[in-house]
Design a protein around this motif. Structure first.
Motif, PDB file in Angstrom:
ATOM      1  N   TYR A 122       6.174  29.147  37.551  1.00 29.23           N
ATOM      2  CA  TYR A 122       5.964  30.384  36.811  1.00 29.23           C
ATOM      3  C   TYR A 122       4.489  30.782  36.825  1.00 29.23           C
ATOM      4  O   TYR A 122       4.143  31.938  37.061  1.00 29.23           O
ATOM      5  N   MET A 169       2.686  34.224  38.277  1.00 26.98           N
ATOM      6  CA  MET A 169       1.900  35.138  37.446  1.00 26.98           C
ATOM      7  C   MET A 169       0.490  35.305  38.012  1.00 26.98           C
ATOM      8  O   MET A 169      -0.073  36.403  38.025  1.00 26.98           O
ATOM      9  N   TRP A 204       0.433  37.717  40.707  1.00 23.14           N
ATOM     10  CA  TRP A 204       0.443  39.107  40.246  1.00 23.14           C
ATOM     11  C   TRP A 204      -0.953  39.609  39.908  1.00 23.14           C
ATOM     12  O   TRP A 204      -1.253  40.786  40.061  1.00 23.14           O
ATOM     13  N   GLY A 238       5.713  42.131  33.238  1.00 21.25           N
ATOM     14  CA  GLY A 238       5.502  40.711  33.512  1.00 21.25           C
ATOM     15  C   GLY A 238       6.605  39.867  32.906  1.00 21.25           C
ATOM     16  O   GLY A 238       7.125  38.940  33.536  1.00 21.25           O
ATOM     17  N   GLY A 287       9.227  37.681  34.975  1.00 15.96           N
ATOM     18  CA  GLY A 287       9.213  36.230  34.780  1.00 15.96           C
ATOM     19  C   GLY A 287      10.560  35.647  34.418  1.00 15.96           C
ATOM     20  O   GLY A 287      10.905  34.539  34.826  1.00 15.96           O
ATOM     21  N   THR A 314       1.971  34.914  29.698  1.00 13.17           N
ATOM     22  CA  THR A 314       2.189  36.088  30.532  1.00 13.17           C
ATOM     23  C   THR A 314       1.179  37.145  30.123  1.00 13.17           C
ATOM     24  O   THR A 314       0.466  37.732  30.930  1.00 13.17           O
ATOM     25  N   LEU A 369      -2.000  38.570  32.121  1.00 12.32           N
ATOM     26  CA  LEU A 369      -1.900  39.922  32.661  1.00 12.32           C
ATOM     27  C   LEU A 369      -2.606  40.976  31.824  1.00 12.32           C
ATOM     28  O   LEU A 369      -2.787  42.095  32.267  1.00 12.32           O
TER      29      LEU A 369
END
Lengths: 433, 325
Positions: free
Chosen positions: B153, B157, B160, B197, B201, B265, B269
């Protein structure tokens, strides 16, 4: 699911919040008086959980600036000489290093070059084990259990009091550490440990502003984030409950970064909240990757982080684009870490020798090449670091000058009630309203 | 313990006690029962060691004390000595006047609701397609659905972050196709990015659960529905969806529960105070010296809130399985 820190500390050099060393702000409340000073480790002072909100503010106001703590709070203008206890004396001189030993080192994540430890072990024929921590809170909690046998510990200045009073720290025998002469003379008598009885200095750094010279046309100053309206979404503060409010205080012209005044902290909180609507401020400790990647253009930053930031630049981008500003008059936040020998360790002689080894200039430079944080040594200057190709000349401003030790302001241990105010100021901003 | 005997009891002769054979039967049944219970032992031990005990520790920390010297949490093991101060403080922080966690709580609910709805809107058609229309490529699609789990995970992320840079591939792609928004600063503390996100996810979990449920629906029931005169759409709405309801609820839980506690997350982000969720609040408290107890209390409060939908789920699935029988 993995914790984000874990992932980051392995891939990158440091976990995002690794540097929030001031997360831990040990406090000596009135409760420690009840404990009696010099209680043995294992006797734990217990107090009720902290009251919230207004109550704490009222308590701080009632207590005035200081609530007569039983442990002294060292200040630059109020030095402290710690006691040496009869049952915790320095080791004798001229002892032979322990044989067949395993030196146990307890340090921040990625805050020491293991090559230096390896060469030490080769020289003194010992083994080592390096254990790391992410926050000082975590480290102290582990040490407080008394179940570990760490020899060397890298604390922050603000926890010295507790470590000494609980006899976790061993006083030093200076005869093993002649290399103290390599350090700035100030460290033979630092205000937080007069006569360097328990500690030697480790890394030193300033907190300033980092920015992208190719994107931002503002003049660097403490009020930079507040002037950055047109760079909305590209501005960030460090995730630290002392650095954040301190920046707001300095913006308002207040340089007492250990203030206990509720009014000043309320004003600082308001300043911080203003940043949210102004620039949609972000909070992270990745200054050393955010600025080179261009994801952030203005970032409150630590000098040591920025000293190594050029390594994270995308291919083809020149170091010229990275700027780091600390006021040239040296009036800004400065901090140094320390090294100490713990009573829990089985190898006190080797530990002393290790401290001495770390204060050797070549070893310090070797360490710098990996960590990016410099040690306060007379021979470690900007020209030397540039000459040895350890630092690009564009980032010379990250080098801490000796004069800063006097002109700089340190964020130090606070009385408990004031510390609560700082935490509330920060939390009520960083958690969003 | 003696193993259950298969020998008849010795005193049967002439006594005329009818209970003896039954007793033997009982013992046999008792034996098998122990055997079956034994199968549950690893699960039970796992539950106790990795859930019940840590849960109690959390409770002891939340209701415990603080070490005045080190500002570390001191768990209190005896429930009689527990203090509610941390719970009161946290309650005050979330609901009281000037509460700084209140906005966070609201955001958590809103973000999760939007993200979960989006997840469902995307995942259901995908799962439906794979279970009904993928034909002999079903295995391929299943492998593709599981593929995201091959990459952690965190890594996804972090990837991204690169993609969403102002001059990253996302914006470049938008510009290439002359779509609006190619100048968006996705990582500048935007709640849209956080919600997307979350969707990205957690959606694989939902698709897998939905697929498993939809695949299990008896095709004969659908055929029967068509035979009895219902059209495509009405069959879908009146047969497929009701049969899939428990799966939809279960899948939603699998995605909603972790979303509610998610903090990284959003940390990765966005990192803006204006987009924090309750998970960030817990993490922040746990990282503040002397406030670990409050962090534990907040985590427990979140858990209590989550018990409500969980209870609904347990009751509704129990009802559904009764109806199916």
């Amino acid at each position: 699911m993995r914790h984000p820190r874990e992932g980051w500390s392995e891939g990158g050099r440091r976990a995002p919040r690794e540097m929030s060393r001031r997360d831990f702000l040990g406090r000596a409340g009135a409760a420690s008086a009840a404990l009696g000073l010099g209680t043995m480790l294992g006797t734990r002072g217990i107090k009720s959980p902290i009251p919230a909100g207004r109550a704490a503010e009222a308590a701080a106001e009632a207590a005035g600036s200081h609530s007569t703590p039983s442990l002294p709070l060292p200040r630059q203008n109020h030095p402290v000489r710690w006691p040496i206890f009869s049952d915790n004396r320095p080791i004798a001189s001229n002892l032979k290093p322990e044989e067949g030993a395993t030196l146990q080192i307890y340090n921040w994540v990625a805050y020491i070059n293991e090559d230096v430890i390896k060469s030490f072990c080769k020289k003194y024929k010992c083994k080592y084990s390096l254990t790391t921590f992410n926050t000082m809170t975590e480290a102290i909690a582990k040490l407080a259990t008394g179940e570990f046998q760490f020899d060397i510990f890298f604390p922050t200045i603000d926890v010295i009091g507790q470590l000494i009073e609980t006899k976790l720290m061993r006083p030093l025998n200076h005869s093993y550490i002649p290399n103290i002469a390599n350090c700035w003379p100030d460290y033979k008598n630092p205000f937080y440990d007069e006569g360097w009885q328990y500690t030697v200095p480790s890394e030193i750094y300033t907190t300033g502003m980092a920015w992208r010279k190719d994107k931002v046309s503002l003049k660097p100053s403490w009020s930079m984030p507040w002037e950055a309206k047109k760079y909305k979404g590209k501005v960030a503060l460090l995730d630290d409950n002392r650095e954040g409010p301190s920046l707001a205080l300095m913006k308002m012209g207040i340089y007492d970064l250990n203030t206990t005044s509720p009014a000043q902290l309320r004003a600082a909180g308001a300043q911080l909240r203003e940043l949210e609507s102004l620039v949609n401020i972000r909070i992270d400790n990745s200054d050393y990757t955010e600025i080179p990647s261009g994801n952030t253009w203005i970032h409150q930053a630590w000098s040591g982080d920025m000293a190594s930031s050029y390594e994270y630049l995308p291919k083809g981008t020149s170091v010229d684009v990275i700027g780091y500003w600390f006021p040239p008059d040296g009036k800004g936040p400065i901090a140094n870490d320390i090294m100490s020998v713990l009573t829990s360790g089985k190898n006190p002689v080797l530990s002393h020798l290790f401290l001495n080894y770390m204060l050797n200039v070549d070893n310090a430079l070797n360490n710098y090449s990996y960590v990016g944080y410099m040690q306060p040594m007379t021979a470690v200057t900007a020209p030397r670091l540039v000459k040895e190709k350890l630092l690009p000349p564009q980032l010379e401003s990250t080098v801490v000058k000796r004069s800063y030790f006097k002109t700089g302001v340190m964020e130090l241990e606070l009385p408990e009630s004031a510390n609560l105010l700082w935490e509330q100021t920060w939390n009520s901003f960083s958690q969003g309203l | 313990m003696t193993p259950p005997s298969r020998q008849p009891a010795p005193d049967t002769a002439g006594s005329g006690r009818p209970r003896v054979p039954r007793r033997r039967d009982d013992r046999e049944r008792y034996g098998t029962r122990i055997l079956w219970a034994g199968f549950a032992a690893p699960g039970a031990i796992w539950l106790i060691v990795l859930f019940v005990v840590p849960f109690y520790v959390m409770l002891a920390v939340a209701a415990g004390q603080i070490n005045a010297f080190f500002q570390t949490a001191v768990p209190v093991w005896n429930p009689l000595d527990w203090s509610g101060a941390n719970f009161a403080t946290v309650w005050h922080d979330v609901f009281g006047p000037g509460a700084f966690l209140g906005g966070q709580a609201v955001r958590t609910v809103v973000y999760t609701a939007i993200a979960a709805s989006l997840c469902l809107a995307i995942a259901f058609p995908v799962a439906y397609f794979v279970s009904r229309y993928s034909g002999r490529r079903k295995t391929l699609f299943l492998v593709l659905l599981i593929a995201p789990f091959w990459v952690s995970y965190m890594m996804r992320m972090l990837a991204w972050i690169d993609l969403l840079q102002t001059n990253g591939y996302v914006n470049r792609a938008l510009a290439f196709f002359r779509l609006p928004g190619h100048n968006t600063n996705w990582l500048g503390g935007d709640s849209v990015t956080v919600v997307l996100g979350l969707v990205y996810g957690y959606i694989p979990y939902l698709i897998l659960v939905l697929y498993a449920g939809l695949d299990r629906i008896d095709k004969n029931l659908l055929e029967a529905s068509r035979d009895l005169g219902l059209g495509k759409w009405r069959t879908f709405w009146r047969v497929t969806v009701p049969l899939a309801k428990p799966t939809i609820i279960a899948g939603s839980f699998v995605t909603v529960l972790p979303m509610l506690g998610d903090y990284y997350t959003n940390q990765l982000l966005s990192a803006a105070p204006g987009t924090t969720m309750i998970g960030n609040g817990i993490e922040g408290l746990l990282g503040s010296p002397g406030e670990q107890g409050q962090g534990a209390a907040l985590a427990l409060l979140l858990l209590v809130v989550l018990l409500v939908p969980m209870g609904y789920y347990v009751i509704s699935t129990a009802r559904a399985s009764r109806e199916n029988i």
